[in-house]
Write an enzyme that holds these catalytic residues in place. Structure first.
Site, PDB file in Angstrom:
ATOM      1  N   SER A 120      11.335  -4.340 -16.959  1.00 17.64           N
ATOM      2  CA  SER A 120       9.930  -4.086 -17.292  1.00 17.64           C
ATOM      3  C   SER A 120       9.800  -3.088 -18.429  1.00 17.64           C
ATOM      4  CB  SER A 120       9.216  -3.489 -16.081  1.00 17.64           C
ATOM      5  OG  SER A 120       9.230  -4.363 -14.996  1.00 17.64           O
ATOM      6  N   HIS A 141      11.204 -11.149 -20.145  1.00 18.29           N
ATOM      7  CA  HIS A 141      10.375 -10.441 -19.163  1.00 18.29           C
ATOM      8  C   HIS A 141       9.314 -11.378 -18.583  1.00 18.29           C
ATOM      9  CE1 HIS A 141       7.342  -6.957 -18.373  1.00 18.29           C
ATOM     10  NE2 HIS A 141       7.990  -7.289 -17.275  1.00 18.29           N
ATOM     11  N   GLU A 153       7.536 -12.333 -21.934  1.00 15.57           N
ATOM     12  CA  GLU A 153       7.619 -11.427 -23.076  1.00 15.57           C
ATOM     13  C   GLU A 153       9.091 -11.392 -23.494  1.00 15.57           C
ATOM     14  OE1 GLU A 153       6.615  -7.410 -21.796  1.00 15.57           O
ATOM     15  OE2 GLU A 153       5.606  -7.022 -23.690  1.00 15.57           O
ATOM     16  N   ASN A 191       3.631  -3.630 -20.226  1.00 15.46           N
ATOM     17  CA  ASN A 191       3.625  -2.429 -19.385  1.00 15.46           C
ATOM     18  C   ASN A 191       3.225  -1.163 -20.134  1.00 15.46           C
ATOM     19  OD1 ASN A 191       4.161  -3.439 -16.793  1.00 15.46           O
ATOM     20  ND2 ASN A 191       6.241  -3.919 -17.453  1.00 15.46           N
TER      21      ASN A 191
HETATM   22  N1  CAA Z   1       5.418 -17.030  -5.790  1.00 16.48           N
HETATM   23  C1  CAA Z   1       5.043 -18.282  -6.080  1.00 16.48           C
HETATM   24  N2  CAA Z   1       3.762 -18.707  -6.014  1.00 16.48           N
HETATM   25  C2  CAA Z   1       2.842 -17.812  -5.610  1.00 16.48           C
HETATM   26  C3  CAA Z   1       3.169 -16.496  -5.270  1.00 16.48           C
HETATM   27  C4  CAA Z   1       4.521 -16.116  -5.373  1.00 16.48           C
HETATM   28  N3  CAA Z   1       4.919 -14.879  -5.088  1.00 16.48           N
HETATM   29  N4  CAA Z   1       2.025 -15.852  -4.900  1.00 16.48           N
HETATM   30  C5  CAA Z   1       1.026 -16.734  -4.997  1.00 16.48           C
HETATM   31  N5  CAA Z   1       1.526 -17.910  -5.442  1.00 16.48           N
HETATM   32  C6  CAA Z   1       0.758 -19.137  -5.697  1.00 16.48           C
HETATM   33  C7  CAA Z   1       0.136 -19.647  -4.434  1.00 16.48           C
HETATM   34  O1  CAA Z   1       1.011 -20.508  -3.723  1.00 16.48           O
HETATM   35  C8  CAA Z   1      -1.082 -20.394  -4.952  1.00 16.48           C
HETATM   36  O2  CAA Z   1      -0.700 -21.683  -5.401  1.00 16.48           O
HETATM   37  P1  CAA Z   1      -1.528 -22.930  -4.887  1.00 16.48           P
HETATM   38  O3  CAA Z   1      -2.935 -22.710  -5.360  1.00 16.48           O
HETATM   39  O4  CAA Z   1      -0.852 -24.076  -5.581  1.00 16.48           O
HETATM   40  O5  CAA Z   1      -1.402 -22.928  -3.414  1.00 16.48           O
HETATM   41  C9  CAA Z   1      -1.483 -19.611  -6.214  1.00 16.48           C
HETATM   42  O6  CAA Z   1      -0.339 -18.831  -6.582  1.00 16.48           O
HETATM   43  C10 CAA Z   1      -2.653 -18.712  -5.952  1.00 16.48           C
HETATM   44  O7  CAA Z   1      -2.300 -17.846  -4.870  1.00 16.48           O
HETATM   45  P2  CAA Z   1      -3.301 -17.313  -3.753  1.00 16.48           P
HETATM   46  O8  CAA Z   1      -4.320 -18.370  -3.465  1.00 16.48           O
HETATM   47  O9  CAA Z   1      -2.498 -16.768  -2.634  1.00 16.48           O
HETATM   48  O10 CAA Z   1      -3.981 -16.033  -4.345  1.00 16.48           O
HETATM   49  P3  CAA Z   1      -4.800 -15.788  -5.646  1.00 16.48           P
HETATM   50  O11 CAA Z   1      -5.637 -16.941  -6.050  1.00 16.48           O
HETATM   51  O12 CAA Z   1      -5.456 -14.494  -5.383  1.00 16.48           O
HETATM   52  O13 CAA Z   1      -3.702 -15.580  -6.801  1.00 16.48           O
HETATM   53  C11 CAA Z   1      -2.269 -14.179  -7.989  1.00 16.48           C
HETATM   54  C12 CAA Z   1      -2.645 -14.719  -6.622  1.00 16.48           C
HETATM   55  C13 CAA Z   1      -1.794 -15.318  -8.900  1.00 16.48           C
HETATM   56  C14 CAA Z   1      -1.133 -13.196  -7.778  1.00 16.48           C
HETATM   57  C15 CAA Z   1      -3.551 -13.504  -8.632  1.00 16.48           C
HETATM   58  O14 CAA Z   1      -4.119 -12.598  -7.731  1.00 16.48           O
HETATM   59  C16 CAA Z   1      -3.255 -12.780  -9.911  1.00 16.48           C
HETATM   60  O15 CAA Z   1      -3.161 -13.379 -10.979  1.00 16.48           O
HETATM   61  N6  CAA Z   1      -3.076 -11.421  -9.815  1.00 16.48           N
HETATM   62  C17 CAA Z   1      -2.674 -10.625 -10.955  1.00 16.48           C
HETATM   63  C18 CAA Z   1      -1.181 -10.787 -11.129  1.00 16.48           C
HETATM   64  C19 CAA Z   1      -0.664 -10.025 -12.317  1.00 16.48           C
HETATM   65  O16 CAA Z   1      -1.364  -9.354 -13.034  1.00 16.48           O
HETATM   66  N7  CAA Z   1       0.659 -10.140 -12.514  1.00 16.48           N
HETATM   67  C20 CAA Z   1       1.349  -9.439 -13.563  1.00 16.48           C
HETATM   68  C21 CAA Z   1       1.744  -8.080 -13.055  1.00 16.48           C
HETATM   69  S1  CAA Z   1       2.538  -7.119 -14.322  1.00 16.48           S
HETATM   70  C22 CAA Z   1       4.083  -7.746 -14.376  1.00 16.48           C
HETATM   71  O17 CAA Z   1       4.463  -8.650 -13.690  1.00 16.48           O
HETATM   72  C23 CAA Z   1       5.022  -7.073 -15.332  1.00 16.48           C
HETATM   73  C24 CAA Z   1       5.811  -5.944 -14.801  1.00 16.48           C
HETATM   74  O18 CAA Z   1       6.886  -5.696 -15.388  1.00 16.48           O
HETATM   75  C25 CAA Z   1       5.367  -5.099 -13.698  1.00 16.48           C
HETATM   76  P1  NAD Z   2      12.913  -6.011  -5.828  1.00 15.88           P
HETATM   77  O1  NAD Z   2      13.106  -4.640  -5.287  1.00 15.88           O
HETATM   78  O2  NAD Z   2      11.973  -6.950  -5.163  1.00 15.88           O
HETATM   79  O3  NAD Z   2      14.342  -6.753  -5.940  1.00 15.88           O
HETATM   80  C1  NAD Z   2      15.464  -6.183  -6.533  1.00 15.88           C
HETATM   81  C2  NAD Z   2      16.689  -6.815  -5.887  1.00 15.88           C
HETATM   82  O4  NAD Z   2      17.863  -6.421  -6.616  1.00 15.88           O
HETATM   83  C3  NAD Z   2      16.913  -6.368  -4.440  1.00 15.88           C
HETATM   84  O5  NAD Z   2      16.944  -7.508  -3.602  1.00 15.88           O
HETATM   85  C4  NAD Z   2      18.269  -5.652  -4.456  1.00 15.88           C
HETATM   86  O6  NAD Z   2      19.051  -5.908  -3.289  1.00 15.88           O
HETATM   87  C5  NAD Z   2      18.921  -6.284  -5.681  1.00 15.88           C
HETATM   88  N1  NAD Z   2      19.945  -5.447  -6.320  1.00 15.88           N
HETATM   89  C6  NAD Z   2      19.862  -4.126  -6.611  1.00 15.88           C
HETATM   90  N2  NAD Z   2      20.995  -3.738  -7.249  1.00 15.88           N
HETATM   91  C7  NAD Z   2      21.785  -4.840  -7.351  1.00 15.88           C
HETATM   92  C8  NAD Z   2      23.061  -5.094  -7.928  1.00 15.88           C
HETATM   93  N3  NAD Z   2      23.748  -4.117  -8.533  1.00 15.88           N
HETATM   94  N4  NAD Z   2      23.576  -6.335  -7.864  1.00 15.88           N
HETATM   95  C9  NAD Z   2      22.883  -7.326  -7.254  1.00 15.88           C
HETATM   96  N5  NAD Z   2      21.657  -7.166  -6.705  1.00 15.88           N
HETATM   97  C10 NAD Z   2      21.113  -5.932  -6.753  1.00 15.88           C
HETATM   98  O7  NAD Z   2      12.504  -5.799  -7.366  1.00 15.88           O
HETATM   99  P2  NAD Z   2      11.637  -6.746  -8.303  1.00 15.88           P
HETATM  100  O8  NAD Z   2      10.222  -6.365  -8.163  1.00 15.88           O
HETATM  101  O9  NAD Z   2      12.062  -8.154  -8.100  1.00 15.88           O
HETATM  102  O10 NAD Z   2      12.100  -6.224  -9.739  1.00 15.88           O
HETATM  103  C11 NAD Z   2      13.319  -6.614 -10.292  1.00 15.88           C
HETATM  104  C12 NAD Z   2      13.305  -6.360 -11.790  1.00 15.88           C
HETATM  105  O11 NAD Z   2      12.220  -7.090 -12.401  1.00 15.88           O
HETATM  106  C13 NAD Z   2      13.087  -4.900 -12.188  1.00 15.88           C
HETATM  107  O12 NAD Z   2      13.798  -4.637 -13.360  1.00 15.88           O
HETATM  108  C14 NAD Z   2      11.575  -4.836 -12.437  1.00 15.88           C
HETATM  109  O13 NAD Z   2      11.202  -3.802 -13.291  1.00 15.88           O
HETATM  110  C15 NAD Z   2      11.360  -6.196 -13.089  1.00 15.88           C
HETATM  111  N6  NAD Z   2       9.998  -6.724 -12.980  1.00 15.88           N
HETATM  112  C16 NAD Z   2       9.276  -6.507 -11.851  1.00 15.88           C
HETATM  113  C17 NAD Z   2       8.003  -7.037 -11.762  1.00 15.88           C
HETATM  114  C18 NAD Z   2       7.179  -6.834 -10.529  1.00 15.88           C
HETATM  115  O14 NAD Z   2       5.963  -7.086 -10.564  1.00 15.88           O
HETATM  116  N7  NAD Z   2       7.754  -6.402  -9.417  1.00 15.88           N
HETATM  117  C19 NAD Z   2       7.475  -7.783 -12.825  1.00 15.88           C
HETATM  118  C20 NAD Z   2       8.262  -8.011 -13.951  1.00 15.88           C
HETATM  119  C21 NAD Z   2       9.527  -7.458 -14.034  1.00 15.88           C
END
Ligand code: CAA
Ligand code: NAD
Length: 296
Positions: A120, A141, A153, A191
């Site tokens: 991330s 990403h 990304e 992010n």
């Molecule tokens: N894996 C696979 N499919 C999933 C899922 C998962 N973990 N979670 C939900 N889905 C699917 C569901 O099965 C559903 O599909 P169907 O309509 O075909 O059944 C669909 O997604 C919609 O799910 P829900 O009806 O349960 O819920 P929702 O309509 O509220 O949508 C959501 C859920 C897509 C997560 C929506 O709330 C959303 O877009 N939230 C924002 C998510 C977001 O911003 N993500 C980016 C975070 S930042 C990031 O990822 C980067 C980082 O590095 C941190």
């Molecule tokens: P998570 O905690 O759900 O899963 C991480 C997994 O990695 C765990 O199951 C752990 O057992 C495994 N692990 C740790 N060290 C390991 C190693 N040395 N060898 C093999 N397996 C190992 O975390 P996550 O949310 O899936 O995030 C994973 C990566 O993706 C991070 O770099 C995170 O920043 C990035 N990411 C996360 C998100 C998010 O929304 N959570 C979105 C985009 C990117």
């Protein structure tokens, strides 16, 4: 350009299992590894049931669903990655742990293989420096959840070659994603912008500006975000949010990225978000059991 046929995914948590599902459904051979055997078992179960759901909703034929499940192999040894064309790493957001893994993978995978990270925020250039193939190291990403979100990304490290970039771009597009490109600076694009908003939402809660429900409703109903920032933090994982903020803070050297003390305290308390059943909100085991306050 090299055609990608097989993918190794390291990390079977929320991101790794979603990436493995996506690749298997798109006809790639997938090896999935996690250092925790229990995680691997749960990942296989959840991927299989999500694929069955796609079949039962008519989004995938029965044959394609069965093929996708056959495409997926879980392994507890990284040596099984010796023939993959690309590895997508999705383990814990720690530079040290990722570098160790990249050095290990560099010795195992074939010389032409690409090493991609789903990090991330962490420097792709520094991950590349842990290997002898920095031209084949790249950031790929995915957003959470990977099967649903439209974006990937792509981040080029200082030494990433055009060939590695083009192959990664073609793969992301084959998986049905739109791509954006970012320079290799902490937090990249998404992010860099998202985490300060989530951190600010924690500050608003910490300083008593409003309740968690009102903060989330404000952003959800007032700015059309699909989730409020605190619910989104629970969805991402509070530990992941904290790690990203620390990378932004140290990498960009600006105190505006200092993590909110309330976020730090929640992580210290093990309140890591939806994956642990408790974060800012409390969750049940099924979608319907999510407390009403979390689903505004
Ligand atoms: N894996 C696979 N499919 C999933 C899922 C998962 N973990 N979670 C939900 N889905 C699917 C569901 O099965 C559903 O599909 P169907 O309509 O075909 O059944 C669909 O997604 C919609 O799910 P829900 O009806 O349960 O819920 P929702 O309509 O509220 O949508 C959501 C859920 C897509 C997560 C929506 O709330 C959303 O877009 N939230 C924002 C998510 C977001 O911003 N993500 C980016 C975070 S930042 C990031 O990822 C980067 C980082 O590095 C941190
Ligand atoms: P998570 O905690 O759900 O899963 C991480 C997994 O990695 C765990 O199951 C752990 O057992 C495994 N692990 C740790 N060290 C390991 C190693 N040395 N060898 C093999 N397996 C190992 O975390 P996550 O949310 O899936 O995030 C994973 C990566 O993706 C991070 O770099 C995170 O920043 C990035 N990411 C996360 C998100 C998010 O929304 N959570 C979105 C985009 C990117």
């Amino acid at each position: 350009m090299a055609d990608i046929r097989s993918v190794g995914v390291v990390g079977g948590g929320q991101m790794g299992s979603g990436i493995a599902q996506l690749a298997a459904v798109h006809g790639l051979e997938v090896w999935l590894h996690d250092s925790d055997a229990g995680v691997l078992t749960r990942a296989h179960q959840s991927i299989s049931s999500r694929i069955q759901r796609l079949v039962s909703k008519g989004n995938l034929t029965k044959e394609k669903g069965a093929e996708a499940i056959r495409n997926l192999r879980c392994t507890s040894t990284l040596d099984d990655f010796c023939s993959v064309d690309i590895v997508i790493e999705a383990i814990v957001e720690s530079e040290e742990v990722k570098k160790n893994l990249f050095a290990q993978l560099d010795k195992i995978v074939k010389s032409s293989a690409i090493l991609a990270s789903n990090t991330s925020s962490i420097s792709i250039t520094r991950l590349g420096s842990a290997t002898n193939r920095s031209s084949q190291v790249i950031g790929m990403h995915f957003m959470n959840p990977p099967p649903v979100m439209k974006l990937v990304e792509i981040i080029r490290g200082a030494n990433t070659s055009d060939k590695t970039f083009n192959t990664t771009k073609v793969l992301a597009e084959r998986l049905g994603k739109k791509i954006i490109c970012s320079q290799d600076f902490s937090g990249f694009v998404v992010n860099r912008i998202l985490m300060p908003m989530i951190n600010e939402a924690f500050h608003a809660l910490y300083t008593g500006v409003a309740s968690k429900e009102d903060i989330d409703a404000g952003m959800k109903l007032g700015t059309n975000h699909p989730m409020g920032p605190l619910e989104l933090a629970d969805h991402i994982g509070l530990d992941v949010c904290l790690s990203i903020l620390k990378v932004l803070h140290s990498g960009l050297g600006d105190n505006k990225y200092t993590p909110c003390p309330l976020l730090v305290q929640y992580v210290d308390a093990g309140r890591l978000g939806k994956k642990k059943g408790v974060g800012v909100y409390t969750y049940g085991k099924t979608r319907d059991e999510i407390k009403p306050s979390a689903r505004l």
